[in-house]
Design a protein around this motif. Structure first.
Motif, PDB file in Angstrom:
ATOM      1  N   GLN A  88     -18.618  -9.462  46.772  1.00 51.91           N
ATOM      2  CA  GLN A  88     -17.611 -10.201  47.510  1.00 51.91           C
ATOM      3  C   GLN A  88     -18.211 -11.461  48.114  1.00 51.91           C
ATOM      4  OE1 GLN A  88     -15.435  -7.878  50.341  1.00 51.91           O
ATOM      5  NE2 GLN A  88     -15.056  -6.244  48.877  1.00 51.91           N
ATOM      6  N   ALA A  89     -17.445 -12.530  48.053  1.00 45.81           N
ATOM      7  CA  ALA A  89     -17.826 -13.800  48.665  1.00 45.81           C
ATOM      8  C   ALA A  89     -16.845 -14.106  49.793  1.00 45.81           C
ATOM      9  CB  ALA A  89     -17.796 -14.915  47.623  1.00 45.81           C
ATOM     10  N   ALA A  90     -17.307 -14.832  50.786  1.00 45.90           N
ATOM     11  CA  ALA A  90     -16.473 -15.159  51.942  1.00 45.90           C
ATOM     12  C   ALA A  90     -15.482 -16.283  51.668  1.00 45.90           C
ATOM     13  CB  ALA A  90     -17.348 -15.542  53.132  1.00 45.90           C
ATOM     14  N   ASP A  91     -15.781 -17.100  50.650  1.00 44.76           N
ATOM     15  CA  ASP A  91     -14.890 -18.215  50.325  1.00 44.76           C
ATOM     16  C   ASP A  91     -15.234 -18.756  48.934  1.00 44.76           C
ATOM     17  OD1 ASP A  91     -17.230 -19.819  50.736  1.00 44.76           O
ATOM     18  OD2 ASP A  91     -16.676 -20.104  52.829  1.00 44.76           O
ATOM     19  N   LYS A  92     -14.469 -19.743  48.477  1.00 42.00           N
ATOM     20  CA  LYS A  92     -14.694 -20.319  47.151  1.00 42.00           C
ATOM     21  C   LYS A  92     -16.044 -21.028  47.069  1.00 42.00           C
ATOM     22  CE  LYS A  92      -9.835 -20.967  45.987  1.00 42.00           C
ATOM     23  NZ  LYS A  92      -8.774 -21.941  45.666  1.00 42.00           N
ATOM     24  N   ALA A  93     -16.442 -21.690  48.142  1.00 40.14           N
ATOM     25  CA  ALA A  93     -17.732 -22.388  48.147  1.00 40.14           C
ATOM     26  C   ALA A  93     -18.887 -21.418  47.916  1.00 40.14           C
ATOM     27  CB  ALA A  93     -17.914 -23.145  49.467  1.00 40.14           C
ATOM     28  N   GLU A 138     -10.148 -19.840  39.199  1.00 43.84           N
ATOM     29  CA  GLU A 138      -9.090 -18.844  39.391  1.00 43.84           C
ATOM     30  C   GLU A 138      -9.056 -17.914  38.184  1.00 43.84           C
ATOM     31  OE1 GLU A 138      -6.807 -18.485  41.960  1.00 43.84           O
ATOM     32  OE2 GLU A 138      -7.735 -20.104  43.108  1.00 43.84           O
ATOM     33  N   ARG A 139      -8.770 -16.665  38.429  1.00 41.22           N
ATOM     34  CA  ARG A 139      -8.622 -15.668  37.378  1.00 41.22           C
ATOM     35  C   ARG A 139      -7.235 -15.036  37.510  1.00 41.22           C
ATOM     36  NH1 ARG A 139     -12.895 -18.058  36.572  1.00 41.22           N
ATOM     37  NH2 ARG A 139     -14.717 -17.200  35.576  1.00 41.22           N
ATOM     38  N   GLY A 165      -4.875 -15.726  43.955  1.00 40.92           N
ATOM     39  CA  GLY A 165      -5.988 -16.021  44.848  1.00 40.92           C
ATOM     40  C   GLY A 165      -7.339 -15.520  44.377  1.00 40.92           C
ATOM     41  N   TYR A 166      -7.404 -14.836  43.229  1.00 36.08           N
ATOM     42  CA  TYR A 166      -8.667 -14.294  42.721  1.00 36.08           C
ATOM     43  C   TYR A 166      -9.500 -15.447  42.176  1.00 36.08           C
ATOM     44  CZ  TYR A 166     -11.613 -10.617  40.594  1.00 36.08           C
ATOM     45  OH  TYR A 166     -12.635  -9.757  40.252  1.00 36.08           O
ATOM     46  N   TYR A 197     -13.980 -14.130  45.385  1.00 36.22           N
ATOM     47  CA  TYR A 197     -13.282 -14.376  46.638  1.00 36.22           C
ATOM     48  C   TYR A 197     -11.817 -14.041  46.364  1.00 36.22           C
ATOM     49  CZ  TYR A 197     -10.996 -16.924  50.412  1.00 36.22           C
ATOM     50  OH  TYR A 197     -10.220 -17.260  51.475  1.00 36.22           O
ATOM     51  N   HIS A 198     -11.254 -13.186  47.179  1.00 32.40           N
ATOM     52  CA  HIS A 198      -9.895 -12.698  46.932  1.00 32.40           C
ATOM     53  C   HIS A 198      -8.812 -13.538  47.600  1.00 32.40           C
ATOM     54  CE1 HIS A 198     -10.907  -9.105  44.674  1.00 32.40           C
ATOM     55  NE2 HIS A 198     -11.912  -8.928  45.500  1.00 32.40           N
ATOM     56  N   GLY A 199      -9.146 -14.700  48.056  1.00 33.59           N
ATOM     57  CA  GLY A 199      -8.145 -15.556  48.678  1.00 33.59           C
ATOM     58  C   GLY A 199      -8.004 -15.250  50.151  1.00 33.59           C
TER      59      GLY A 199
END
Length: 142
Positions: free
Chosen positions: A76-81, A103-104, A109-110, A127-129
Motif C-alpha cells: 500500500q502507498a499513501a498517495d500517487k506520488a 490508473e487501473r 481510484g486504483y 494507492y486506492h484513492g
C-alpha cells in the motif's frame, strides 16, 4: 491481566520470500521500501525483513533449502506520488518494469505500478484513492 490490541481484518500476517541472490534482493527491496517509507526492521547474514515481509537466502535455516515460487505482492502507498517514487526507485535498484504508474480498472481510484524483482516476483505499489478507509481492530484480554 494484560490487554493487547490485535489488528483484525487483514488476511496476511507475514510472508517469506526465499531468493537466489540476497544482496541483489536487498538492494531492490531497500530502495522500494524507502520510497514507501517502510524501514528495514532487521537483518542477519542470510535474511532481512521489513514490516510483514521476510526475505532470506536459500541457505538460511528458515528456507529449508528451497526457493519460493513466483509471487505477486502488493504494497500500500499513501498517495500517487509514493507509487511513482516506488517505480523509479525499483527500476534504479535493478527491478524490471511490469507496468508503469497509472490508473487501473480494478476499482475507481486504483492507481498502481508494477515491477519484477531480481527473482521474478511481481511487486506492486497501490494507492486506492481518497476513499475513506477503516481499520478494524479487536481488544483481547489475557
Amino acid at each position: 491481566m494484560e490487554t493487547q490490541e490485535l489488528h483484525r481484518g487483514r488476511l496476511i500476517d507475514h510472508i517469506q520470500l526465499v531468493v537466489h541472490n540476497l544482496a541483489a534482493s536487498r538492494r531492490f527491496y531497500e530502495a522500494v521500501f524507502d520510497a514507501l517509507k517502510i524501514p528495514i526492521a532487521g537483518t542477519g547474514a542470510d535474511y532481512f525483513w521489513a514490516d510483514e515481509v521476510f526475505i532470506s537466502s536459500i541457505d538460511s535455516e528458515a528456507a529449508a533449502g528451497k526457493l519460493t515460487g513466483r509471487h505477486h505482492l502488493a504494497f500500500q502507498a499513501a498517495d500517487k506520488a509514493m507509487v511513482e517514487a516506488f517505480h523509479v526507485a525499483g527500476l534504479e535498484a535493478g527491478g524490471k518494469d511490469n507496468g508503469g504508474p497509472g490508473e487501473r480498472p480494478y476499482h475507481p481510484g486504483y492507481f498502481a505500478a508494477f515491477l519484477i524483482d531480481p527473482d521474478g516476483n511481481n511487486i506492486e505499489a497501490v494507492y486506492h484513492g481518497d476513499a475513506k478507509r477503516s481499520t478494524p481492530s479487536v481488544k483481547i484480554t489475557f
